[in-house]
Design an enzyme around this catalytic site. Structure first.
Site, PDB file in Angstrom:
ATOM      1  N   SER A 212       0.851  -1.431  -0.551  1.00 40.57           N
ATOM      2  CA  SER A 212      -0.114  -0.691  -0.082  1.00 40.57           C
ATOM      3  C   SER A 212       1.261   1.528  -0.086  1.00 40.57           C
ATOM      4  O   SER A 212       1.628   1.604  -0.369  1.00 40.57           O
ATOM      5  CB  SER A 212      -1.039   0.181   1.071  1.00 40.57           C
ATOM      6  OG  SER A 212      -1.698   1.159   0.966  1.00 40.57           O
ATOM      7  N   ASP A 308      -7.684  -2.864  -8.248  1.00 40.32           N
ATOM      8  CA  ASP A 308      -7.586  -2.758  -6.235  1.00 40.32           C
ATOM      9  C   ASP A 308      -8.562  -2.292  -5.636  1.00 40.32           C
ATOM     10  O   ASP A 308      -9.315  -0.925  -5.558  1.00 40.32           O
ATOM     11  CB  ASP A 308      -6.125  -1.667  -5.985  1.00 40.32           C
ATOM     12  CG  ASP A 308      -5.522  -1.333  -5.770  1.00 40.32           C
ATOM     13  OD1 ASP A 308      -4.950  -1.999  -4.847  1.00 40.32           O
ATOM     14  OD2 ASP A 308      -6.040  -0.455  -4.639  1.00 40.32           O
ATOM     15  N   HIS A 375      -6.757  -6.010  -2.431  1.00 43.62           N
ATOM     16  CA  HIS A 375      -5.357  -4.379  -1.783  1.00 43.62           C
ATOM     17  C   HIS A 375      -4.335  -4.707  -1.992  1.00 43.62           C
ATOM     18  O   HIS A 375      -3.020  -4.449  -2.668  1.00 43.62           O
ATOM     19  CB  HIS A 375      -5.545  -3.873  -0.909  1.00 43.62           C
ATOM     20  CG  HIS A 375      -5.205  -2.737  -0.856  1.00 43.62           C
ATOM     21  ND1 HIS A 375      -4.525  -1.676  -1.688  1.00 43.62           N
ATOM     22  CD2 HIS A 375      -4.568  -1.639  -0.122  1.00 43.62           C
ATOM     23  CE1 HIS A 375      -3.806  -0.176  -1.908  1.00 43.62           C
ATOM     24  NE2 HIS A 375      -4.028  -0.464  -0.430  1.00 43.62           N
TER      25      HIS A 375
END
Length: 419
Positions: A212, A308, A375
């Site tokens: 991330s 995503d 994610h």
């Protein structure tokens, strides 16, 4: 799922009783009679406790509690979290044939783009180290060779994320409300200094990785990390869920651009961004990997989804938009999505794939792009089992794909598939 692991119970005579799986199943299949209800309830309570112990034993076998280490002289070097507490990391030393290999993992956790948002995180681990006594090493950081065969005995470092700038800021805010320290770049540099003192500079392999916001930091710091390790045999980077996409031709691109521009301004990041990007385009666009990756000279592997989950949920439709409520309903139940909603998701995925194709001809770039609405995967236990849901041709698991990064020098390919 049945876990074939004996349960050992200690009794008062200092002997032990080993309970095998078939005995557990026997207890589970025993129906209580009215006359033995109290006894069976007691047995079931003991079984409940045993199952909890079994689950805990399995988790402990595949994970490791690691204590927090403050970076050396953090306060003097201003390597501090947003609240001014010392920044740091969690370190597990390598052993055996992994003793000279290093895996540096940058945690994610988004960004703050305004003072109020940043101040709201000062009492959280995203803005302070005051509540970071230890963390659990699992998945790509796991000490279990069955779960993590490539990296289980490497020097593994989990860098705490408490600056909210993808480890890049270097300024402070001292106005209304609590003072804020934005020292991400100093945190990254001092962590690397600490690890060099531990021997990373003379290692055989070193990987900079992250998820991330930490995955974006991996992209931003990749070449700089390599430059700090001139004597290491191989240095590579692995970004998971860090390819945050502007999508110029996808609806609300201006919102995505303004958001990152606010982060860059607040944290004083412009001068710290890669010069290869800022020399040719506005710095506000140099937080988007589509404008960064093509210039990276260090081998880097991009692990991401064309859909995503973070970006689809939070960056396609602005939070204050009139369409936000409908969008949230759509993502919660696809049957409520309008044709416009579905087209927006399709447009985003198509534009994402087009963007990564355009940079895939760089021989230093490898990619594994999938279509799952998730994610990240590097520290998600769902993808670190023999039955991992991410596979290539139903033959190659994610762990094997990661294996390529270390052990095989290959011509990287862009891999597109559905799961």
């Amino acid at each position: 799922m049945i876990i074939y692991m004996p349960i050992i119970l200690e009794n008062h005579s200092s002997t032990s009783l080993t309970l095998q799986p078939h005995q557990v199943l026997t207890i589970l299949s025993t129906s209580p009679s009215p006359t033995n209800r109290s006894l069976n309830l007691h047995k079931m309570w003991k079984l409940h406790c045993m199952i909890i112990c079994l689950m805990a034993a399995c988790l402990l076998a595949s994970s490791l509690n690691v204590s927090f280490t403050e970076v050396a002289n953090a306060t003097q070097r201003r390597a501090v979290c947003m609240d001014g507490s010392p920044a740091g990391y969690y370190y597990s030393a390598g052993s055996g044939d992994g003793a000279k290999n290093w895996l540096l993992f940058l945690m994610g956790g988004g960004w703050c783009d305004n003072v109020d948002d940043c101040q709201s995180k000062l009492n959280q681990s995203l803005g302070s180290s005051r509540s970071m006594p230890f963390t659990k090493f699992s998945d790509i950081l796991s000490p279990d060779s069955q779960i993590n065969p490539d990296f289980y005995n490497w020097n593994r470092i989990f860098v705490a994320y408490c600056d909210q700038s993808s480890f890049l800021g270097d300024t402070e805010f001292d106005g209304q409300g609590p003072k804020l320290q934005f020292r991400g770049s100093r945190i990254f540099d001092t962590v690397v200094d600490d690890l060099l003192a531990k021997g990373m500079g003379i290692g055989e392999n070193a990987i900079l990785s992250g998820i991330s916001a930490g995955g974006l930091a991996t992209i931003l710091h990749c070449d700089g990390f390599r430059a700090r390790l001139p004597d290491v045999g191989r240095v590579k980077c692995l970004s998971d869920g860090g390819f945050f996409f502007r999508g110029e031709n996808v609806l609300n691109a201006d919102y995505r651009e303004k958001y990152f521009a606010s982060v860059i301004t607040l944290h004083n990041i412009s001068s710290l961004l890669p010069v290869t990007c800022t020399e040719r385009i506005d710095p506000s666009l140099c937080f988007f990997p589509e404008n960064l990756v093509r210039d990276i000279q260090t081998p880097i592997f991009i692990l991401d989804s064309a859909f995503d989950a973070y970006q689809v949920r939070l960056r396609l439709v602005p939070p204050l938009s009139d369409d936000r409520i409908r969008w949230d309903l759509c993502l919660g139940n696809i049957s409520t999505c309008t044709s416009t909603d579905k087209q927006l998701i399709t447009d985003f995925g198509g534009a994402f794939l087009k963007a990564v194709r355009e940079i895939s001809n760089n021989p230093t770039i490898g990619m594994f792009i999938h279509a799952c609405l998730i994610h990240t995967v590097l520290i998600d236990g769902r993808f670190w089992t023999p039955n991992s849901t991410i596979k290539l041709g139903n033959l190659v698991s994610l762990i094997v794909v990661l294996h390529f990064i270390i052990l095989i020098e290959i011509d990287f390919l862009l891999l597109l598939f559905n799961v």
